[in-house]
Design a protein around this motif. Structure first.
Motif, short mmCIF file in Angstrom:
data_model
loop_
_atom_site.label_atom_id
_atom_site.label_comp_id
_atom_site.label_asym_id
_atom_site.label_seq_id
_atom_site.Cartn_x
_atom_site.Cartn_y
_atom_site.Cartn_z
N PHE A 1 0.85 -1.18 0.00
CA PHE A 1 0.00 0.00 0.00
C PHE A 1 0.89 1.24 0.00
CE2 PHE A 1 -2.72 -3.23 1.87
CZ PHE A 1 -3.88 -3.03 1.16
N ALA A 2 0.55 2.18 -0.85
CA ALA A 2 1.34 3.41 -0.90
C ALA A 2 0.85 4.35 0.19
CB ALA A 2 1.19 4.07 -2.26
N SER A 3 1.79 5.06 0.78
CA SER A 3 1.44 6.07 1.76
C SER A 3 2.56 7.11 1.76
CB SER A 3 1.26 5.41 3.13
OG SER A 3 0.74 6.34 4.06
N VAL B 1 4.11 0.26 1.95
CA VAL B 1 4.10 -0.57 3.14
C VAL B 1 3.70 -1.98 2.73
CG1 VAL B 1 3.25 -0.81 5.49
CG2 VAL B 1 3.34 1.44 4.43
N ARG B 2 4.53 -2.94 3.10
CA ARG B 2 4.22 -4.33 2.81
C ARG B 2 3.31 -4.86 3.90
NH1 ARG B 2 9.31 -7.56 2.01
NH2 ARG B 2 9.07 -8.56 4.01
N VAL B 3 2.17 -5.36 3.50
CA VAL B 3 1.19 -5.82 4.47
C VAL B 3 0.88 -7.27 4.18
CG1 VAL B 3 -1.15 -5.49 5.34
CG2 VAL B 3 0.20 -3.51 4.65
N SER B 4 1.02 -8.13 5.17
CA SER B 4 0.47 -9.47 4.99
C SER B 4 -0.36 -9.82 6.21
CB SER B 4 1.55 -10.52 4.72
OG SER B 4 2.71 -10.23 5.42
N GLU B 5 -1.43 -10.51 5.96
CA GLU B 5 -2.39 -10.90 6.99
C GLU B 5 -2.83 -9.70 7.81
OE1 GLU B 5 0.06 -13.66 8.85
OE2 GLU B 5 -0.09 -15.12 7.25
N GLY B 6 -3.01 -8.56 7.15
CA GLY B 6 -3.53 -7.39 7.82
C GLY B 6 -2.55 -6.68 8.72
N ARG B 7 -1.31 -7.12 8.69
CA ARG B 7 -0.32 -6.46 9.54
C ARG B 7 0.78 -5.87 8.68
NH1 ARG B 7 -1.44 -11.34 11.87
NH2 ARG B 7 -2.59 -11.23 13.83
N ALA B 8 1.22 -4.69 9.06
CA ALA B 8 2.30 -4.04 8.34
C ALA B 8 3.60 -4.75 8.68
CB ALA B 8 2.37 -2.58 8.73
N LYS B 9 4.38 -5.06 7.65
CA LYS B 9 5.59 -5.83 7.87
C LYS B 9 6.85 -5.04 7.57
CE LYS B 9 3.47 -9.53 9.02
NZ LYS B 9 3.52 -9.92 10.43
N ALA C 1 -1.29 5.99 14.93
CA ALA C 1 0.07 5.95 14.38
C ALA C 1 -0.02 6.38 12.91
CB ALA C 1 0.63 4.55 14.50
N ALA C 2 1.13 6.75 12.35
CA ALA C 2 1.13 7.26 10.97
C ALA C 2 0.53 6.25 10.00
CB ALA C 2 2.55 7.62 10.56
N LEU C 3 0.80 4.97 10.21
CA LEU C 3 0.34 3.96 9.26
C LEU C 3 -1.16 3.67 9.42
CD1 LEU C 3 3.25 1.37 9.12
CD2 LEU C 3 2.91 3.45 7.81
N GLU C 4 -1.79 4.27 10.41
CA GLU C 4 -3.24 4.10 10.58
C GLU C 4 -4.00 5.35 10.16
OE1 GLU C 4 -2.71 1.48 14.71
OE2 GLU C 4 -3.04 3.62 14.80
N GLY D 1 2.02 13.95 -1.21
CA GLY D 1 1.95 12.54 -0.85
C GLY D 1 0.67 12.29 -0.07
N LEU D 2 0.03 11.14 -0.34
CA LEU D 2 -1.20 10.82 0.37
C LEU D 2 -0.94 9.71 1.38
CD1 LEU D 2 -4.21 10.69 -2.10
CD2 LEU D 2 -3.95 12.10 -0.07
N MET D 3 -1.35 9.97 2.62
CA MET D 3 -1.27 8.92 3.63
C MET D 3 -2.61 8.22 3.69
SD MET D 3 0.38 11.14 6.67
CE MET D 3 0.30 9.89 7.92
N GLN D 4 -2.57 6.90 3.72
CA GLN D 4 -3.82 6.16 3.90
C GLN D 4 -3.59 5.11 4.98
OE1 GLN D 4 -4.93 3.42 0.81
NE2 GLN D 4 -2.89 3.43 -0.09
N PRO D 5 -4.64 4.74 5.69
CA PRO D 5 -4.45 3.71 6.71
C PRO D 5 -4.14 2.38 6.04
CG PRO D 5 -6.64 4.72 6.85
CD PRO D 5 -6.02 5.20 5.60
N VAL D 6 -2.99 1.82 6.34
CA VAL D 6 -2.63 0.55 5.72
C VAL D 6 -2.96 -0.62 6.64
CG1 VAL D 6 -0.82 1.58 4.33
CG2 VAL D 6 -0.26 0.68 6.57
N VAL D 7 -3.20 -0.34 7.89
CA VAL D 7 -3.69 -1.37 8.81
C VAL D 7 -4.85 -0.80 9.59
CG1 VAL D 7 -1.51 -2.62 9.08
CG2 VAL D 7 -1.97 -0.68 10.55
N THR D 8 -5.71 -1.66 10.08
CA THR D 8 -6.81 -1.16 10.91
C THR D 8 -6.21 -0.73 12.25
OG1 THR D 8 -7.19 -3.46 11.37
CG2 THR D 8 -8.82 -2.36 10.01
N PRO D 9 -6.73 0.36 12.81
CA PRO D 9 -6.15 0.85 14.07
C PRO D 9 -6.11 -0.25 15.13
CG PRO D 9 -7.67 2.44 13.18
CD PRO D 9 -7.77 1.24 12.31
#
Lengths: 237, 732
Positions: free
Chosen positions: B48-50, B63-71, B453-456, B473-481
């Motif tokens: 996901f781009a942020s 941000v590399r996300v697997s199984e709903g978690r940022a890695k 957090a920034a990634l949320e 640059g656009l920030m988007q939530p890459v994981v659920t809070p």
């Protein structure tokens, strides 16, 4: 000369004229490979788990002093001193020229670490913790190494495997630049370049032909796959 | 069936069975002969781009996300600022999400202030506490008693905060940030009549002359300029750009220079003028550039009369030969480029010294040309003296004229105490912190409303340094809070809605996300009439809006009425006899101003110059240390007119004998288990030198003395202080 059984011979070029020593590669490596978080005590004992470190050298004295940086990672030697000493074949040479380490074979004799002249193998002297919920950051692609296991830089083999699967599915070889380890991917100055040394047209193979090239502790005859390019033109100090 | 056929068939069946038996045995054997690669199972991750908002550089991230978690966080290759590259800090913000000590829900203070005793409350309670306080201000018609302190926000969030404060009726939105480039905007306004930040074409230059600009560590946009630096060195076939660094301490940036000029602190401006005078007297200047900027060489020469070589050599402590050599190289190696940075600007005479460096660029024609300096494409306007705003606020807080302080960030750690801020803040009756961790400021707060957090988070990030065009640059939530937190702008909007009336009317949005979309709509098509929904997903996928083509703005031109920069003799806080050494505080490579300290990856990252981990330290020249009887790792006491600190010493060959340096970033009271109580915060030492025009943000103008306390400094370095190999063995 051993017979080349794979179309790949992975190698890296570290251009010291570009390297600024910023440490982005160190964090990239730690993030990619589930490298443990080590506290102050552990590092004081010389047991830092970083697979990639940046050596800093002071040359000369004030005011004619220079600082030089040297990123040191596993050199993936063709004649690797770490490999023949392992009693259980945990350290092995893979067909692509990588020095691999099979964690579930490792019994922790640490012979390989002793024999490595570059001191790039790190041993899990402790069980490392990721306090909840920090364990969520762990990459599912790679095992988390337990206490008593030697670990080291793999050139991000999980990425190479991924790229091979993708390329294999399309019936082709991996293209130059298609796969790079985390350190080279993030390096802001592009000091780290990764690629296939067996392909004479790859970027890394072209850079290796530079007259600035040298290898670390070349006189030991380990034939590393990591080449360094000297920083140039520092005529003033 | 013939007997013969039967035997043939039977034999084939037996052979087949035997062969297949062999094959299955082989399948078990093969993994032992050809080992698997380290238990690797390469999965398919999603990206996901942020955008990164850790520092104002505003790099694009994936941000590399697997199984709903940022890695893992990687650079966004499409982002024009960082082109797929990322610094150590940007990668480490992943740990901000999963930090074990995050504030999971709103907190109300239950013990005395600063005791760290809090009671968890619900968002409903938290918001009603906040609106209750604000309603009281409204009822008493004292809305100016509300203060909002934030870092220098950009884009939609800046708009929202400004609108919130304006509608509420308070002028006290303080955007002070120690490392913000106010000084550069002010200097540009004075010299060129425009306050936009510059964009340096480092990749295209042949001779780079940096006056205390640490562009590889923190100055404006380290990844952007780091990328350019690599190309300047080895990106061209026949040209290798030359780099000279001026500054009393060899920073990480200076370590990459070909020549290091350790000028006396405060003399950098004089050095620039000395070079300018030499270039004029030897007629090495660019006559066309001077004419275009309305300057006359004879008048300039006359103005710089006092900066002859012997005097400048004496002021700077450098040899005349070296100064002349560098000046000639700079003038005769076009395109060349001079940059001024924080380490010069934070001197007492910094404002003029920065302009002296700009004059060098005018003199040899480096303005608005490839390999030189352009007005950048970043935010055009911004605070030019937020320090004055801060001092005014402190004055009001002291006089009990502030009722409620809303604080985003950690000013109690990041603002030097010499401003009187900590005591003044103590007099504010109600403090609200939005920190995701219990940092030093949150520990003093009455109410903590934790931010995502920034990634949320949603958001837009406008980079400080961009060559041209519009880059958002656009920030988007890459994981659920992860926790029961809410985003800071969302909280402001909810508060406004609950206050009703004009406040509610000022924010006609369902959510912050909707407001963000409005901004993007305006940026994409100012005239309106665009269906955003069709492009919104593309914008998110790509990581923002990158319009890098298009014309550059109005170029730099020396203002007709701009005076010749004449930096005065520098003044310092502290008597030279009692405090014989200069102090330099500098942003740490890992922690920036301290916001990176809670992240264990950054704590563990060896400082590039000293290889120190998990600590702070003071750097001392070997000769000075020997004179004071200080060895590597000894505990020393650093005393300034303002206070004293104990911390371990690092013997540092790359620093002037009359200078000591301490990195910023450590010494937090709070901020979670990895940062709390670790190292020391050098900002407590800072004192401001006397000034007729009121206090200046001269953070590098303090004098100190150093004394050895004991052998037990507790310093840990990852590397041998001398390096693992002998340098001549590996011939670097």
């Amino acid at each position: 000369m051993e017979k080349q059984t794979s179309p790949y011979r992975w190698g890296m070029v570290v251009d010291l004229d570009r390297c600024s020593g910023c440490g982005a590669c160190v964090v990239a490596c730690q993030a990619e490979n589930n490298v443990a978080i080590c506290g102050k005590k552990e590092i004081a004992e010389g047991r830092n788990m970083h697979w990639l470190r940046i050596e800093r050298f002071w040359v000369g004295e004030y005011p004619n002093v220079r600082a030089r940086f040297l990123p040191v990672l596993c050199q993936h030697c063709r004649d690797a001193p770490c490999e023949p000493v392992c009693p259980v074949y945990a350290s092995y040479h893979n067909p692509d020229g990588l020095n691999g380490q099979v964690y579930n074979r490792c019994v922790g004799t640490r012979y390989c670490g002793n024999n490595c002249p570059y001191a790039v193998r790190v041993f899990n002297f402790y069980s490392h913790q990721w306090p909840k919920p920090l364990e969520n950051q762990l990459s599912p692609d790679i095992t988390v190494r337990t206490r008593g296991v030697m670990e080291k830089c793999t050139f991000c083999i999980q990425r190479i495997r991924r790229a091979k699967e993708d390329a294999g599915g399309e019936g082709r070889l991996i293209r130059d630049g298609e796969v790079q380890p985390a350190c080279a991917q993030t390096c802001p100055t592009e000091a780290l370049v990764f690629g296939n040394l067996a392909d004479p047209r790859s970027r890394v193979a072209r850079l290796v032909r530079s007259p600035r090239r040298f290898r670390l502790l070349e006189h030991l005859g380990t034939h590393p796959s990591v080449y360094y390019l000297k920083g140039g033109g520092r005529e003033h100090v | 069936m013939k007997r013969r056929t039967f035997l043939q068939l039977g034999g084939m069946t037996a052979a087949g069975a035997w062969l297949s038996g062999c094959r299955s045995a082989n399948e078990k054997l093969i993994p032992y002969l050809v080992p698997p690669d380290e238990g690797v199972t390469p999965g398919r991750a999603e990206y996901f781009a942020s955008a990164c908002r850790f520092c104002p550089a505003g790099c694009g991230i994936l941000v590399r996300v697997s199984e709903g978690r940022a890695k893992k966080i990687e650079g966004n290759p499409d982002h024009p600022v960082n082109r797929g590259k990322l610094c150590a800090r940007g990668q480490a913000i992943l740990q901000e999400v999963y930090h074990p000590d995050r504030v999971p829900q709103p907190l109300r203070r239950s013990g005395p202030r600063g005791s760290g005793k809090f009671t968890p409350i619900s968002w409903g309670e938290g918001l009603s506490l906040l609106t209750g306080q604000l309603r009281t201000l409204q009822r008493e018609r004292t809305t100016e008693r509300l203060a909002l302190m934030t870092p220098q926000l950009q884009g939609t969030l800046a708009d929202l905060a400004a609108r919130f404060m304006a509608t509420f009726g308070s002028p006290h939105h303080i955007r002070f940030d120690l490392l913000a480039p106010d000084w550069l905007r002010a200097a540009n306004r004075r010299s060129f009549g425009q306050a936009s930040l510059p964009w340096y074409d480092i990749a295209g230059t042949r001779y780079l002359l940096s006056f205390g600009a640490d562009f590889l560590e923190y100055h404006l946009s380290p990844v952007h300029y780091g990328f350019a630096f690599g190309r300047m060195r080895q990106g061209r076939d026949t040209v290798r750009g030359h780099f000279t660094y001026v500054g009393g301490r060899m920073s990480l940036t200076a370590a990459s220079a070909d020549r290091w000029m350790p000028a006396r602190p405060g003399s950098e401006g004089a050095l620039a003028l000395g070079m300018a005078r030499l270039i004029l007297s030897e007629s090495l200047y660019d006559a066309a550039s001077l004419a275009a900027n309305g300057l006359r060489p004879d008048r300039l020469s006359a103005g710089l009369e006092g900066y002859d070589l012997p005097r400048v050599a004496q002021l700077t402590g450098l040899s005349q030969q070296v100064i002349a050599e560098v000046a000639r190289e700079f003038a005769t190696t076009p395109p060349s480029l001079a940059m001024a940075g924080e380490m010069v600007a934070f001197q007492e005479n910094g404002a003029e010294a920065v302009r002296a460096v700009q004059l060098l660029n005018v003199l040899v024609g480096n303005l608005n040309r490839p390999g030189g300096v352009y007005p950048g494409g970043g935010p055009v306007a911004g605070p030019e003296n937020s320090f004055a705003d801060l001092l005014a606020l402190v004055e009001k807080m002291r006089g009990d004229r502030m009722g409620v302080a809303l604080i985003h960030g950690d000013p109690l750690h990041a603002i030097p105490q010499t401003t009187g801020f900590p005591e003044a803040l103590g007099r504010v009756p109600f403090i609200v912190s939005f920190s995701p961790l219990l940092d030093d400021t949150a520990l003093q707060a009455d109410l903590v409303l934790p931010d995502h957090a920034a990634l949320e988070s949603w958001g837009d990030v406008i980079p400080l340094a961009a060559p041209r065009g519009t880059v958002i640059g656009l920030m988007q939530p890459v994981v659920t809070p992860l926790h029961d937190t809410r985003q800071f702008p969302e909280v402001l909007m909810t508060t406004a809605r609950e206050l009703g009336g004009g406040m509610a009317a000022a924010f006609p949005y369902q959510s912050y996300q909707e407001m963000l979309k409005e901004t993007m709509k305006r940026e994409l098509h100012p005239a309106g009439g665009i269906d955003l929904e069709t492009v919104w997903v593309d914008l998110l996928r790509q990581g923002g809006l990158f319009k890098t083509e298009g014309k550059r703005g109005k170029g730099y031109r020396w203002r007709a009425e701009a005076p010749i920069p004449l930096p005065a003799e520098p003044r310092f806080a502290g008597d030279e006899r009692r405090f014989p050494l200069h102090l330099q505080v500098y942003p740490s490579t890992a922690f920036y101003d301290g916001r990176g300290a809670p992240l264990p990856w950054l704590q563990q990252l060896p400082d590039p110059m000293t290889t120190v981990v998990w600590d702070s330290w003071v750097e001392i020249n070997p000769g000075t240390a020997a004179g004071l009887g200080i060895g590597f790792g000894d505990l020393v006491e650093v005393t300034s007119p303002r206070g004293s600190l104990r911390l371990p010493a690092v013997i540092y060959p790359g620093i002037r004998p009359d200078l000591v340096a301490i990195p910023m970033g450590q010494g937090h009271r709070g901020m979670g288990r990895y940062a709390a109580g670790r190292g020391a915060n050098p900002l407590v030492l800072l004192a401001l030198p006397p000034s007729e025009t009121g206090p200046l943000p001269a953070w590098n103008a303090t004098r100190v003395r150093v004394a050895r306390i004991s052998k037990e400094g507790g310093l840990v370095t990852a590397g041998n202080p001398e390096g693992s190999y002998r340098g001549e063995l590996i011939e670097i």
